[in-house]
Motif scaffolding. Sequence first.
Motif, PDB file in Angstrom:
ATOM      1  N   ILE A  95      45.450 -46.554 -14.271  1.00 15.63           N
ATOM      2  CA  ILE A  95      44.245 -45.728 -14.257  1.00 15.63           C
ATOM      3  C   ILE A  95      43.000 -46.606 -14.333  1.00 15.63           C
ATOM      4  N   LEU A  96      43.022 -47.600 -15.210  1.00 10.55           N
ATOM      5  CA  LEU A  96      41.866 -48.490 -15.362  1.00 10.55           C
ATOM      6  C   LEU A  96      41.565 -49.249 -14.073  1.00 10.55           C
ATOM      7  N   GLN A  98      41.791 -48.196 -11.145  1.00 10.67           N
ATOM      8  CA  GLN A  98      41.170 -47.310 -10.171  1.00 10.67           C
ATOM      9  C   GLN A  98      39.774 -46.847 -10.588  1.00 10.67           C
ATOM     10  N   GLN A  99      39.372 -47.108 -11.819  1.00 10.03           N
ATOM     11  CA  GLN A  99      38.065 -46.679 -12.299  1.00 10.03           C
ATOM     12  C   GLN A  99      36.961 -47.584 -11.764  1.00 10.03           C
ATOM     13  N   VAL A 100      35.795 -47.012 -11.480  1.00  9.90           N
ATOM     14  CA  VAL A 100      34.638 -47.780 -11.027  1.00  9.90           C
ATOM     15  C   VAL A 100      34.068 -48.569 -12.192  1.00  9.90           C
ATOM     16  N   GLU A 101      33.902 -47.908 -13.345  1.00  4.70           N
ATOM     17  CA  GLU A 101      33.413 -48.567 -14.549  1.00  4.70           C
ATOM     18  C   GLU A 101      34.480 -48.464 -15.629  1.00  4.70           C
ATOM     19  N   VAL A 102      34.607 -49.514 -16.428  1.00  7.54           N
ATOM     20  CA  VAL A 102      35.602 -49.550 -17.502  1.00  7.54           C
ATOM     21  C   VAL A 102      34.902 -49.991 -18.793  1.00  7.54           C
ATOM     22  N   TYR A 111      39.834 -50.761 -23.684  1.00 11.59           N
ATOM     23  CA  TYR A 111      39.176 -50.188 -22.521  1.00 11.59           C
ATOM     24  C   TYR A 111      39.372 -48.680 -22.528  1.00 11.59           C
ATOM     25  N   LEU A 113      39.324 -44.719 -20.829  1.00  9.05           N
ATOM     26  CA  LEU A 113      39.732 -44.002 -19.628  1.00  9.05           C
ATOM     27  C   LEU A 113      38.705 -42.919 -19.290  1.00  9.05           C
ATOM     28  N   GLU A 114      38.333 -42.837 -18.014  1.00  7.24           N
ATOM     29  CA  GLU A 114      37.425 -41.776 -17.581  1.00  7.24           C
ATOM     30  C   GLU A 114      38.226 -40.476 -17.535  1.00  7.24           C
ATOM     31  N   ILE A 145      29.308 -38.735 -17.636  1.00  5.75           N
ATOM     32  CA  ILE A 145      30.694 -39.137 -17.409  1.00  5.75           C
ATOM     33  C   ILE A 145      31.324 -39.362 -18.779  1.00  5.75           C
ATOM     34  N   TYR A 147      34.398 -40.602 -21.304  1.00  7.23           N
ATOM     35  CA  TYR A 147      35.481 -41.575 -21.441  1.00  7.23           C
ATOM     36  C   TYR A 147      36.170 -41.349 -22.782  1.00  7.23           C
TER      37      TYR A 147
END
Length: 179
Positions: A95-96, A98-102, A111, A113-114, A145, A147
């Motif tokens: 998942i991380l 594929q995220q744009v921001e972490v 870290y 998760l969105e 957003i 997280y």
Amino acid sequence: MDEHTICPWCQTEIVWDEEIGPERYCPHCENELSGYRTMQIGIDDSEDDEDDEDEDDEEEVEESWDSDRSFDESAGSFLTRSREHLMLEETVERILDQQVEVPECPSCREYMLEVGVEHVTGSQFNPAQSAGLNTPLLTAPFRIIRYVCPSCFSVLGKLAQDDQERMVHVLTKASDESS
């Protein structure tokens, strides 16, 4: 008396005392230390005590093995918690990636998760009037957003990119007007 554990994965000696207790995961490689894979070494001069400790260790390993298992009905087999832990880590990593921001969790530094986007409308938000500005820094509608930390479950909100740009525009416009 100090207890010593050798991590079977990275061969690092882990030392702990009775007040703190044993480590459940290796602090170096983060693999699970309990169960049949772990070798417990007690330092004691007495051979009789050593034999008793070996028997206690064997019983402890068996109890640990039983308590670290759970039945997976879909697979029809037992899964160890270490396997479940590894599966969790793999999913989180996927998942991380594929995220744009972490972002990092402010509590535990893991870290995050969105998990979604919150839409804030005018009826849910009363903008603050900043000193020296004729307009609020942020007006509704805007998006946050959200997280969540998979370790400590802290929640963090971050203003969406286009709303960040809108806020920067308000700040730069206010800076131009004051000059």
